[in-house]
Structure formats: structure tokens, C-alpha cells
Design a protein around this motif. Structure first.
Motif, mmCIF file in Angstrom:
data_model
loop_
_atom_site.group_PDB
_atom_site.id
_atom_site.type_symbol
_atom_site.label_atom_id
_atom_site.label_comp_id
_atom_site.label_asym_id
_atom_site.label_seq_id
_atom_site.Cartn_x
_atom_site.Cartn_y
_atom_site.Cartn_z
ATOM 1 N N LEU A 167 -8.075 -6.523 -6.541
ATOM 2 C CA LEU A 167 -9.295 -7.184 -6.087
ATOM 3 C C LEU A 167 -9.837 -7.949 -7.283
ATOM 4 O O LEU A 167 -9.993 -7.375 -8.366
ATOM 5 C CB LEU A 167 -10.344 -6.161 -5.627
ATOM 6 C CG LEU A 167 -10.082 -5.445 -4.321
ATOM 7 C CD1 LEU A 167 -11.173 -4.386 -4.088
ATOM 8 C CD2 LEU A 167 -10.068 -6.422 -3.162
ATOM 9 N N GLU A 212 -8.193 -10.682 -2.687
ATOM 10 C CA GLU A 212 -7.042 -9.821 -2.923
ATOM 11 C C GLU A 212 -5.908 -10.705 -3.430
ATOM 12 O O GLU A 212 -5.500 -11.649 -2.760
ATOM 13 C CB GLU A 212 -6.632 -9.101 -1.644
ATOM 14 C CG GLU A 212 -7.663 -8.088 -1.208
ATOM 15 C CD GLU A 212 -7.203 -7.220 -0.047
ATOM 16 O OE1 GLU A 212 -5.982 -7.078 0.165
ATOM 17 O OE2 GLU A 212 -8.083 -6.693 0.654
ATOM 18 N N ILE A 266 -4.261 -1.808 -4.463
ATOM 19 C CA ILE A 266 -5.677 -1.723 -4.119
ATOM 20 C C ILE A 266 -5.877 -0.464 -3.287
ATOM 21 O O ILE A 266 -5.241 -0.285 -2.256
ATOM 22 C CB ILE A 266 -6.130 -2.961 -3.326
ATOM 23 C CG1 ILE A 266 -5.938 -4.226 -4.167
ATOM 24 C CG2 ILE A 266 -7.580 -2.810 -2.883
ATOM 25 C CD1 ILE A 266 -6.094 -5.516 -3.391
ATOM 26 N N THR A 298 -7.660 -2.447 -9.662
ATOM 27 C CA THR A 298 -6.428 -1.923 -9.082
ATOM 28 C C THR A 298 -6.339 -0.453 -9.457
ATOM 29 O O THR A 298 -6.948 -0.033 -10.435
ATOM 30 C CB THR A 298 -5.190 -2.705 -9.572
ATOM 31 O OG1 THR A 298 -4.045 -2.307 -8.825
ATOM 32 C CG2 THR A 298 -4.923 -2.490 -11.045
#
Length: 82
Positions: free
Chosen positions: A10, A5, A62, A54
Motif C-alpha cells: 500500500l 496497491e 498486503i 507491506t
């Protein structure tokens, strides 16, 4: 395959034996992403693929769609490396 993250995304980077395998992986991911109606930001240079997930609709954070697609991408990656 490890996801990190970073900056509300991610992210992961994966490497394959050659361009052909990397592109086949991207094709499989593209088909799944289209089915889920959630698309990655990504790039490919020869045998390396960088992916970022995203949720733009939720303000670039996220979200559940990102985690679900990340799981699917990880499963696809495992199929390429077994």
C-alpha cells in the motif's frame, strides 16, 4: 489521502506546508506504528512524505496489519489538514 496497491504494497505520498509539519506528522505516525508493532517504509524530503506498507512476516504482501495502519495514518493526516 489516497492509498494505491502496487507491488504488494500500500503506497501513498502526502505533502505539507513545510518540513516542520511533515516531521510532526511522521512523529505521530511513528508513535502509532510502534504501538501497533507494525512499521512503515517511508522517506521524507522537505515537505513530502512517501509511505509504503507491506507485511514482511507474511512474505511481503498486503495484510490486515497494513490496512489497519493505513487507516490510522489517514486519520492522523486528516488531523493535520483540518
Amino acid at each position: 489521502m489516497d492509498w494505491i496497491e502496487k507491488n504488494n504494497r500500500l503506497e501513498t505520498e502526502v505533502e505539507f506546508k513545510d518540513f516542520k509539519q511533515a516531521f510532526a506528522f511522521m512523529t505521530a505516525v511513528a508513535l502509532k506504528a510502534e504501538q501497533m508493532k507494525h512499521h512503515p517504509e517511508w522517506s521524507n524530503v522537505y515537505n513530502k512524505v512517501k509511505i509504503a506498507l507491506t507485511t514482511h512476516d507474511d512474505g511481503n504482501v498486503i495484510g490486515p496489519k497494513d490496512r489497519k495502519l493505513a487507516k490510522c495514518i489517514s486519520e492522523i493526516y486528516l488531523n493535520f489538514n483540518t
